[in-house]
Design an enzyme around this catalytic site. Structure first.
Site, PDB file in Angstrom:
ATOM      1  N   PRO A  76       0.763  -1.265   0.032  1.00  0.00           N
ATOM      2  CA  PRO A  76      -0.061   0.011   0.089  1.00  0.00           C
ATOM      3  C   PRO A  76       0.728   1.207   0.147  1.00  0.00           C
ATOM      4  O   PRO A  76       1.665   1.401   0.775  1.00  0.00           O
ATOM      5  CB  PRO A  76      -0.838   0.020   1.246  1.00  0.00           C
ATOM      6  CG  PRO A  76      -0.910  -1.554   1.519  1.00  0.00           C
ATOM      7  CD  PRO A  76       0.374  -2.088   0.878  1.00  0.00           C
ATOM      8  N   CYS A  77       0.488   2.058  -0.972  1.00  0.00           N
ATOM      9  CA  CYS A  77       1.463   3.380  -1.045  1.00  0.00           C
ATOM     10  C   CYS A  77       0.815   4.786  -0.792  1.00  0.00           C
ATOM     11  O   CYS A  77       1.410   5.641  -0.717  1.00  0.00           O
ATOM     12  CB  CYS A  77       1.735   3.525  -2.653  1.00  0.00           C
ATOM     13  SG  CYS A  77       0.337   3.703  -3.629  1.00  0.00           S
TER      14      CYS A  77
END
Length: 352
Positions: A76-77
């Site tokens: 997850p960015c």
């Protein structure tokens, strides 16, 4: 080569990998809606693990000794995004999920891994996350290479930069692909052939109203007579009235003050809010495009799911599942398949 996709989302990286000849057999994705989309478009041999990746344990992959194994994915960015300054820190727990990617790589010992993230990871906490990730893989015995690639260089009609770390267990140095497109693919080439829509359009499947006249649209149509997921969020009239004041390339600054009364301080709006796309240029980043109110270049409405998917380089036969909100999130979070394809085609060449 056999592939394992971690944090798969809807499957943008998997699509690019499959197009390059990678047999993606195992998938991990916590979100049930993204997992449903993945399974509607891909058929991994060992299915999909729909749960927190921290519960996932590496298992046996048949045939890997003969074909080779690559593990790929993008943790997850959102916590590294330049648009989320409050979460770009060591204190954000989601910023440490890359450790799960490392754990799975350690468990499988694949021949290759491909780690992907937003460019903001290079800037967060002075680059400490990138340094730590590189060190972790090197301690596992991998020869690592890293680079920032721009999607427009690989035929994607969107100004989207992604950071990649690619490692070899066998001492090979991965050489990143050269740009394949010197001429930029524009928004017009990507979406102009799609049906005209009204605010809140909710008919999932629509026939194409005209022929595709450029190679990009022809490629994504792939012989189909129509497309699915051509859906638009219904905005209230005040939002539509704001849209009418914004020219191509403009944003919230073009909206008269009397229409922005619900903002306590209009001047503090992010520059990406209420951005109208330009037909003759690539799109701005397709992220949370509903929240950011990205506007169609010539129609006074937001982007449809299919239009956003086109700007991400998903073909029209790729079906998105869930409510429109979940579909929008899946498209915005994805790695452009054309960009992923360039990465994996080069990887395949490195194994020969």
């Amino acid at each position: 080569m056999i592939g394992i996709d971690l944090f798969s989302g809807a499957g943008g990286m998997s699509l690019g990998a499959r197009q390059a000849g990678i047999d993606v057999q195992q998938v991990v994705e916590a979100d049930e809606h993204a997992a449903a989309t993945y399974l509607a478009n891909h058929k991994p041999k060992y299915g999909i693990f729909v749960d927190d990746i921290r519960k996932y344990q590496p298992g046996k992959i048949q045939g890997r000794d003969d074909e080779g194994l690559v593990i790929f994915g993008g943790p997850p960015c959102q916590g590294f995004s330049t648009s989320n300054q409050r979460t770009r820190s060591l204190d954000n727990e989601s910023n440490w999920l890359f450790e799960e990617f490392v754990r799975v790589v350690k468990g499988y010992r694949p021949d290759w891994f491909v780690f992907e993230n937003v460019r903001g990871i290079l800037e967060t906490e002075g680059g400490i996350f990138v340094d730590h990730i590189l060190e972790r893989f090197q301690k596992l015995g991998y020869t690592v290479s890293s680079d920032l690639l721009h999607a427009t260089d690989f035929g994607v009609p969107q100004k989207r930069a992604r950071f990649f770390i690619i490692g070899s267990l066998h001492g090979k140095t991965y050489i990143f692909p050269e740009a394949t497109h010197k001429t930029l693919v524009t928004v017009s080439k990507a979406i102009a052939d799609l049906p005209v829509l009204s605010n809140g359009a909710s008919t999932c499947y629509l026939s194409y109203p005209k022929r595709a006249t450029n190679k990009y649209a022809q490629l994504l149509r792939n012989g189909l007579k129509g497309c699915t997921n051509h859906l638009v969020t219904r905005n209230n009239e005040i939002i539509i009235e704001r849209y009418r004041h914004i020219p191509p390339g403009g944003n919230w600054e073009n909206i008269p003050d009397h229409l922005m009364g619900n903002y306590s301080d209009k001047s503090r709006c992010h520059t990406g809010i209420y951005r109208r796309l330009e037909l003759d240029k690539p799109s701005v980043v397709i992220g949370n495009y509903r929240k950011n109110m990205l506007i169609h270049p010539s129609q006074n409405r937001g982007l449809s799911v299919r239009e956003a998917a086109r700007l991400q380089s998903f073909p029209d036969d790729f079906v998105f599942k869930g409510s429109i909100g979940f579909q929008q999130q899946q498209v915005g979070n994805a790695v452009p398949p054309m960009l992923a394809n360039a990465i994996f085609k080069n990887l395949q060449e490195h194994t020969q």
